[in-house]
Design a protein around this motif. Structure first.
Motif, PDB file in Angstrom:
ATOM      1  N   HIS A  77       0.837  -1.203   0.000  1.00 14.99           N
ATOM      2  CA  HIS A  77       0.000   0.000   0.000  1.00 14.99           C
ATOM      3  C   HIS A  77       0.873   1.255   0.000  1.00 14.99           C
ATOM      4  O   HIS A  77       0.664   2.165  -0.797  1.00 14.99           O
ATOM      5  N   PHE A  78       1.850   1.277   0.868  1.00 21.83           N
ATOM      6  CA  PHE A  78       2.720   2.450   0.955  1.00 21.83           C
ATOM      7  C   PHE A  78       3.474   2.685  -0.355  1.00 21.83           C
ATOM      8  O   PHE A  78       3.545   3.805  -0.856  1.00 21.83           O
ATOM      9  N   HIS A  79       4.006   1.621  -0.931  1.00 22.20           N
ATOM     10  CA  HIS A  79       4.780   1.781  -2.160  1.00 22.20           C
ATOM     11  C   HIS A  79       3.895   2.126  -3.354  1.00 22.20           C
ATOM     12  O   HIS A  79       4.341   2.827  -4.262  1.00 22.20           O
ATOM     13  N   ASN A  80       2.659   1.644  -3.384  1.00 19.29           N
ATOM     14  CA  ASN A  80       1.764   1.996  -4.488  1.00 19.29           C
ATOM     15  C   ASN A  80       1.237   3.417  -4.370  1.00 19.29           C
ATOM     16  O   ASN A  80       0.687   3.937  -5.335  1.00 19.29           O
ATOM     17  N   VAL A  81       1.371   4.038  -3.237  1.00 17.16           N
ATOM     18  CA  VAL A  81       0.963   5.441  -3.099  1.00 17.16           C
ATOM     19  C   VAL A  81       2.181   6.355  -3.207  1.00 17.16           C
ATOM     20  O   VAL A  81       2.137   7.364  -3.911  1.00 17.16           O
ATOM     21  N   ALA A  82       3.272   6.019  -2.563  1.00 17.42           N
ATOM     22  CA  ALA A  82       4.429   6.916  -2.509  1.00 17.42           C
ATOM     23  C   ALA A  82       5.238   6.915  -3.801  1.00 17.42           C
ATOM     24  O   ALA A  82       5.634   7.978  -4.281  1.00 17.42           O
ATOM     25  N   VAL A  83       5.498   5.746  -4.368  1.00 13.94           N
ATOM     26  CA  VAL A  83       6.353   5.685  -5.558  1.00 13.94           C
ATOM     27  C   VAL A  83       5.708   6.372  -6.762  1.00 13.94           C
ATOM     28  O   VAL A  83       6.344   7.222  -7.385  1.00 13.94           O
ATOM     29  N   PRO A  84       4.453   6.059  -7.115  1.00 16.82           N
ATOM     30  CA  PRO A  84       3.885   6.791  -8.253  1.00 16.82           C
ATOM     31  C   PRO A  84       3.713   8.272  -7.960  1.00 16.82           C
ATOM     32  O   PRO A  84       3.919   9.105  -8.838  1.00 16.82           O
ATOM     33  N   GLY A  85       3.335   8.596  -6.731  1.00 18.15           N
ATOM     34  CA  GLY A  85       3.116   9.996  -6.403  1.00 18.15           C
ATOM     35  C   GLY A  85       4.377  10.827  -6.498  1.00 18.15           C
ATOM     36  O   GLY A  85       4.355  11.960  -6.954  1.00 18.15           O
ATOM     37  N   LEU A  86       5.472  10.288  -6.104  1.00 21.42           N
ATOM     38  CA  LEU A  86       6.729  11.033  -6.113  1.00 21.42           C
ATOM     39  C   LEU A  86       7.491  10.813  -7.418  1.00 21.42           C
ATOM     40  O   LEU A  86       7.755  11.747  -8.166  1.00 21.42           O
ATOM     41  N   LEU A  87       7.813   9.572  -7.706  1.00 22.58           N
ATOM     42  CA  LEU A  87       8.690   9.275  -8.839  1.00 22.58           C
ATOM     43  C   LEU A  87       8.019   9.551 -10.181  1.00 22.58           C
ATOM     44  O   LEU A  87       8.587  10.237 -11.033  1.00 22.58           O
ATOM     45  N   PHE A  88       6.812   9.035 -10.393  1.00 25.64           N
ATOM     46  CA  PHE A  88       6.151   9.242 -11.681  1.00 25.64           C
ATOM     47  C   PHE A  88       5.817  10.708 -11.888  1.00 25.64           C
ATOM     48  O   PHE A  88       5.922  11.219 -12.996  1.00 25.64           O
ATOM     49  N   GLY A  89       5.418  11.389 -10.824  1.00 18.74           N
ATOM     50  CA  GLY A  89       5.145  12.817 -10.940  1.00 18.74           C
ATOM     51  C   GLY A  89       6.394  13.598 -11.310  1.00 18.74           C
ATOM     52  O   GLY A  89       6.345  14.507 -12.140  1.00 18.74           O
ATOM     53  N   MET A  90       7.519  13.259 -10.707  1.00 19.77           N
ATOM     54  CA  MET A  90       8.762  13.949 -11.025  1.00 19.77           C
ATOM     55  C   MET A  90       9.207  13.671 -12.457  1.00 19.77           C
ATOM     56  O   MET A  90       9.659  14.575 -13.162  1.00 19.77           O
ATOM     57  N   ILE A  91       9.094  12.431 -12.899  1.00 20.31           N
ATOM     58  CA  ILE A  91       9.512  12.103 -14.266  1.00 20.31           C
ATOM     59  C   ILE A  91       8.608  12.785 -15.282  1.00 20.31           C
ATOM     60  O   ILE A  91       9.082  13.331 -16.287  1.00 20.31           O
ATOM     61  N   ALA A  92       7.296  12.776 -15.042  1.00 17.92           N
ATOM     62  CA  ALA A  92       6.370  13.441 -15.963  1.00 17.92           C
ATOM     63  C   ALA A  92       6.641  14.941 -16.010  1.00 17.92           C
ATOM     64  O   ALA A  92       6.634  15.546 -17.087  1.00 17.92           O
ATOM     65  N   ALA A  93       6.899  15.549 -14.865  1.00 19.68           N
ATOM     66  CA  ALA A  93       7.198  16.983 -14.836  1.00 19.68           C
ATOM     67  C   ALA A  93       8.510  17.279 -15.542  1.00 19.68           C
ATOM     68  O   ALA A  93       8.629  18.282 -16.254  1.00 19.68           O
ATOM     69  N   TYR A  94       9.487  16.408 -15.399  1.00 18.47           N
ATOM     70  CA  TYR A  94      10.769  16.614 -16.063  1.00 18.47           C
ATOM     71  C   TYR A  94      10.592  16.603 -17.582  1.00 18.47           C
ATOM     72  O   TYR A  94      11.093  17.478 -18.277  1.00 18.47           O
ATOM     73  N   TYR A  95       9.883  15.600 -18.090  1.00 19.98           N
ATOM     74  CA  TYR A  95       9.709  15.532 -19.537  1.00 19.98           C
ATOM     75  C   TYR A  95       8.826  16.658 -20.049  1.00 19.98           C
ATOM     76  O   TYR A  95       9.019  17.160 -21.150  1.00 19.98           O
ATOM     77  N   TYR A  96       7.851  17.071 -19.255  1.00 16.24           N
ATOM     78  CA  TYR A  96       7.010  18.205 -19.652  1.00 16.24           C
ATOM     79  C   TYR A  96       7.855  19.473 -19.694  1.00 16.24           C
ATOM     80  O   TYR A  96       7.778  20.262 -20.630  1.00 16.24           O
ATOM     81  N   TYR A  97       8.682  19.651 -18.682  1.00 18.26           N
ATOM     82  CA  TYR A  97       9.568  20.819 -18.599  1.00 18.26           C
ATOM     83  C   TYR A  97      10.585  20.775 -19.740  1.00 18.26           C
ATOM     84  O   TYR A  97      10.888  21.776 -20.364  1.00 18.26           O
TER      85      TYR A  97
END
Length: 108
Positions: A77-97
């Motif tokens: 539960h913790f990893h399915n909330v924390a990893v996408p929220g932090l890592l996927f959000g950062m990667i998506a923002a990086y590519y958008y930027y």
């Protein structure tokens, strides 16, 4: 008493989070979605975050939480909330930027 208050607070977290997810989905509904790298990470974030959130609803019950505390279910539960929220959000923002920054400031 404290376990019940924590359970109620945990349940209340799910309401605005669910509203956010539905808002994001309706924003994309009937739009011209281009499957860029950022969009793929966004969709992956939404799927994994919803999966982690659905596994968090039973954890709000103090009786179930006591049984599964320090188990693989809680860790998942913790990893399915924390990893996408932090890592996927950062990667998506990086590519958008990476895509929009040169266009916005005239360096492309």
């Amino acid at each position: 008493m404290q376990n019940r208050l924590c359970g109620i607070a945990s349940m209340l977290i799910g309401i605005p989070t669910g509203v956010k997810i539905y808002d994001w989905m309706t924003t994309m509904f009937r739009g011209r979605i281009r499957f860029t790298v950022s969009t793929i990470y966004l969709i992956g974030f939404m799927l994994l975050f919803v999966l982690g959130g659905m596994s968090g609803i039973p954890l709000a019950d103090p009786g179930i939480d006591y049984q599964v505390h320090n188990s693989v279910f809680l860790v998942a539960h913790f990893h399915n909330v924390a990893v996408p929220g932090l890592l996927f959000g950062m990667i998506a923002a990086y590519y958008y930027y990476y895509y929009w920054f040169p266009k916005a400031f005239g360096s492309s």
